[in-house]
Design a protein around this motif. Sequence first.
Motif, PDB file in Angstrom:
ATOM      1  N   PHE A 212      -6.425 -17.832  -4.397  1.00 21.45           N
ATOM      2  CA  PHE A 212      -5.573 -18.095  -3.252  1.00 21.45           C
ATOM      3  C   PHE A 212      -4.259 -17.318  -3.300  1.00 21.45           C
ATOM      4  N   ILE A 213      -3.608 -17.246  -4.460  1.00 26.53           N
ATOM      5  CA  ILE A 213      -2.291 -16.612  -4.551  1.00 26.53           C
ATOM      6  C   ILE A 213      -2.359 -15.111  -4.263  1.00 26.53           C
ATOM      7  N   PRO A 214      -3.292 -14.328  -4.840  1.00 25.72           N
ATOM      8  CA  PRO A 214      -3.353 -12.905  -4.471  1.00 25.72           C
ATOM      9  C   PRO A 214      -3.704 -12.683  -3.003  1.00 25.72           C
ATOM     10  N   VAL A 215      -4.578 -13.516  -2.455  1.00 26.83           N
ATOM     11  CA  VAL A 215      -4.935 -13.381  -1.044  1.00 26.83           C
ATOM     12  C   VAL A 215      -3.738 -13.684  -0.166  1.00 26.83           C
ATOM     13  N   LEU A 216      -2.988 -14.735  -0.514  1.00 24.31           N
ATOM     14  CA  LEU A 216      -1.777 -15.071   0.240  1.00 24.31           C
ATOM     15  C   LEU A 216      -0.760 -13.934   0.155  1.00 24.31           C
ATOM     16  N   GLY A 217      -0.624 -13.318  -1.027  1.00 26.89           N
ATOM     17  CA  GLY A 217       0.292 -12.189  -1.185  1.00 26.89           C
ATOM     18  C   GLY A 217      -0.097 -11.016  -0.305  1.00 26.89           C
TER      19      GLY A 217
ATOM     20  N   LEU B  87       2.090  -9.527   2.807  1.00 30.20           N
ATOM     21  CA  LEU B  87       2.479  -8.115   2.760  1.00 30.20           C
ATOM     22  C   LEU B  87       2.039  -7.381   4.021  1.00 30.20           C
ATOM     23  N   ASN B  88       0.813  -7.614   4.462  1.00 31.16           N
ATOM     24  CA  ASN B  88       0.329  -6.981   5.685  1.00 31.16           C
ATOM     25  C   ASN B  88       1.048  -7.518   6.920  1.00 31.16           C
ATOM     26  N   LEU B  89       1.365  -8.786   6.918  1.00 28.50           N
ATOM     27  CA  LEU B  89       2.101  -9.376   8.039  1.00 28.50           C
ATOM     28  C   LEU B  89       3.482  -8.727   8.167  1.00 28.50           C
ATOM     29  N   ASN B  90       4.145  -8.522   7.037  1.00 33.15           N
ATOM     30  CA  ASN B  90       5.446  -7.869   7.041  1.00 33.15           C
ATOM     31  C   ASN B  90       5.326  -6.427   7.516  1.00 33.15           C
ATOM     32  N   PHE B  91       4.289  -5.738   7.093  1.00 34.64           N
ATOM     33  CA  PHE B  91       4.112  -4.341   7.479  1.00 34.64           C
ATOM     34  C   PHE B  91       3.920  -4.188   8.987  1.00 34.64           C
ATOM     35  N   PHE B  92       3.170  -5.093   9.593  1.00 32.40           N
ATOM     36  CA  PHE B  92       2.878  -4.973  11.018  1.00 32.40           C
ATOM     37  C   PHE B  92       3.955  -5.577  11.913  1.00 32.40           C
ATOM     38  N   LEU B  93       4.680  -6.572  11.461  1.00 34.05           N
ATOM     39  CA  LEU B  93       5.655  -7.245  12.320  1.00 34.05           C
ATOM     40  C   LEU B  93       7.101  -6.788  12.121  1.00 34.05           C
ATOM     41  N   ALA B  94       7.406  -6.143  11.001  1.00 36.46           N
ATOM     42  CA  ALA B  94       8.781  -5.719  10.740  1.00 36.46           C
ATOM     43  C   ALA B  94       9.132  -4.515  11.609  1.00 36.46           C
TER      44      ALA B  94
END
Length: 118
Positions: free
Chosen positions: A6-11, A15-22
Amino acid sequence: MFFFVFIPVLGLILLNLNFFLAPHRPYKEKKTPFECGYHSFTTQNRTPFTVSFYIFAMLFLLFDIEITTVFPFVVSSNFNSTYGFIGTIIFILILTLGFVFELGKNALKIDTKQDKSL
């Protein structure tokens, strides 16, 4: 077992959410190289950087390592023999003499360009 997956998947999701929304708004200065705290302009006159900052940092690291070296002796002081005690005292004495020598050479004095009236 659940946390190891769960922890690596959440990471990766965050990370991808930040890349696309920032917001990405690069500009000319942001793309230029940044070196040693100075912007790399071609017409810049750099003042020499004083070595005393590095010396101060190295001395801080030396005494920080000294604390981590003496700490195990302090924790196990009930079980140490006289040999361990004398070894630690000699170690602290050598560091103290080195510190007095550094004070005598003004190694810890950093010249500032700030106003002395404060």
